[in-house]
Design an enzyme around this catalytic site. Structure first.
Site, PDB file in Angstrom:
ATOM      1  N   TYR A 177      25.377 -50.178  -0.277  1.00  0.00           N
ATOM      2  CA  TYR A 177      26.150 -51.080   0.577  1.00  0.00           C
ATOM      3  C   TYR A 177      26.534 -50.326   1.839  1.00  0.00           C
ATOM      4  CZ  TYR A 177      29.962 -54.182   2.088  1.00  0.00           C
ATOM      5  OH  TYR A 177      30.772 -55.021   2.802  1.00  0.00           O
ATOM      6  N   ASP A 222      24.773 -42.540   5.532  1.00  0.00           N
ATOM      7  CA  ASP A 222      26.026 -43.276   5.440  1.00  0.00           C
ATOM      8  C   ASP A 222      26.971 -42.448   4.567  1.00  0.00           C
ATOM      9  OD1 ASP A 222      28.155 -44.909   4.860  1.00  0.00           O
ATOM     10  OD2 ASP A 222      26.953 -46.688   4.387  1.00  0.00           O
ATOM     11  N   LYS A 239      36.950 -44.445   6.599  1.00  0.00           N
ATOM     12  CA  LYS A 239      37.979 -44.279   5.593  1.00  0.00           C
ATOM     13  C   LYS A 239      38.801 -43.016   5.776  1.00  0.00           C
ATOM     14  CE  LYS A 239      35.145 -46.682   2.084  1.00  0.00           C
ATOM     15  NZ  LYS A 239      35.882 -47.920   1.824  1.00  0.00           N
TER      16      LYS A 239
END
Length: 421
Positions: free
Chosen positions: A142, A236, A264
């Protein structure tokens, strides 16, 4: 204060599904969500007055723990100077310097506001510098909710079992090519079939189908294939960056990607993201180059200050010690459940782990889906009732932090011992 049940009932009349991110609804585990009043260290405190040991940690970034005093005070000081300028500030230069110094593959970096924004921007850059259109992604990985990445996506898309592409034009999806994670031959075949691949994007350690480690040679093979075919390799590292190691997964595996996406953790809990990479590519970004990307809140002074305080603390942290504690805890947890006759496969790296309720190795999305979702839902409900907060989906990871104490881990193991299966 209203209870979680009352808040959820009201939220469902105002917010789609009652939540602002789908997996929070806890539908796949047959529960209603808990509404959080506050958090501190390794704990969440609900509006109902319950205290839970947290292994979600805001989906990973709270490596120092919730409301870390140094981060909180730094953010408060920055807030008093203004929440947003829409103009450059000293902290964004210091943040860029810290990220470039820490992450081996980043020579220049652009701040954005989320991991999704980082991956979307990195793909646009890859397409711009290569003049090609297609992107290779891996089933179960994802990369945010950008149109190009929702085909065969993991995380929330996998949790809800939806195709992932309603509302996305077919012309967009046709440029997204998918392969099984850890399958180099499948990637090679895609390159042989198409000369229009701009990039391969990969989680160097997959974290959105549960934790899945790269097989030996997989990342190296991707580096070779992309170099051979004139495509960019995008890592990623929204989950792994600054968590598996201060320099990210690329520093652990010794791979040099062309572009890296972060998020994050570099905001210390504030909304933030970043993408960076080789100078020759990053210089193509406007205003220095011709590839446009912008954002009013990018480089936000409060997020930059909190992120800098986080990175400073992490630069001095004992990553090896936390990894060892996590390994001991995860092994004990898996052993407790296996002793009950339950099928358990443990995947772990550093302070990230997933217990899959399956008796076979989990190396890709297909094997991850053999995990018993109904059993996980029962385990989730039992642990929550015993004061332990796990991800409300078997396709997510559990995270420890420097704030988790031996007492927290012992409480979690004790709760698992009372699970009937």
């Amino acid at each position: 204060m209203p209870t979680s049940a009352e808040l959820f009932a009201k939220a469902r009349t105002l917010i789609p599904g009652g939540v602002n991110s789908p997996v929070r609804a806890c539908k796949s585990v047959g529960r209603d969500p808990l509404f959080i009043a506050r958090a501190a260290g390794s704990k969440l405190f609900t509006v109902d007055g319950d205290e839970l040991v947290d292994f979600v940690m805001s989906w990973g970034p709270m490596l120092l723990g919730h409301a870390h005093p140094g981060v909180t005070e730094t953010a408060r000081t920055a807030m008093l100077k203004g929440a947003s300028y829409g103009a450059p500030c000293p902290a964004e230069v210091a943040m860029a310097e810290a990220v470039v110094a820490a992450v081996p593959g980043i020579e220049m970096v652009r701040m954005v506001n989320s991991g999704t924004e980082a991956t979307m921007s990195a793909l646009r850059l890859a397409r711009g510098v290569t003049g090609k259109s297609a992107v290779v992604k891996f089933e179960g990985c994802y990369h945010g909710h950008g149109d190009a990445f929702l085909a065969a996506a993991g995380s929330g898309v996998a949790t809800f079992g939806i195709p992932g592409t309603p509302g996305v034009p077919e012309d967009t999806v046709r440029h997204t090519l998918t392969a099984p994670y850890n399958d180099l031959d499948a990637v090679a075949a895609l390159f042989e079939a198409s000369g229009d691949i701009a990039a391969v994007i990969v989680e160097p350690v997959a974290g959105n189908m549960g934790l899945v480690l790269p097989a030996p040679g997989f990342l190296e093979g991707l580096r070779d294939l992309t170099a051979k075919h004139g495509a960019l390799l995008i890592f990623d590292e929204v989950i792994t960056g600054f968590r598996v190691a201060y320099g990210g997964a690329q520093s652990v595996f010794g791979i040099d990607p062309d572009l890296t996406c972060l998020g994050k953790i570099i905001g210390g809990g504030f909304p933030v993201g970043a993408y960076g990479g080789k100078r020759r590519f990053m210089q193509r970004i406007s205003p220095e180059g011709d590839i446009y990307q912008a954002g009013t809140l990018s480089g936000n002074p409060v997020a930059m200050a909190a992120g800098l305080a986080t990175l400073l603390a992490l630069s001095k942290a004992d990553y090896a010690g936390l990894a060892a504690r996590t390994q001991s805890f995860a092994t004990a947890l898996a052993d407790i459940l296996r002793a009950k006759g339950l099928p358990v496969t443990l995947n772990r790296i550093a302070s990230i782990l997933t217990l899959f309720f399956t008796d076979q190795p989990v190396t890709d999305f297909a094997s991850a889906k053999t995990s018993d979702s109904a059993l996980y839902a029962r385990f989730y409900g039992h642990m929550r009732a015993h004061g332990v907060n796990l991800a409300p989906s078997g396709f997510e990871c559990a995270f420890t932090s420097f704030a988790h104490t031996d007492a927290d881990l012992d409480k979690t193991l004790a709760a698992a011992r009372s699970f009937a299966g």
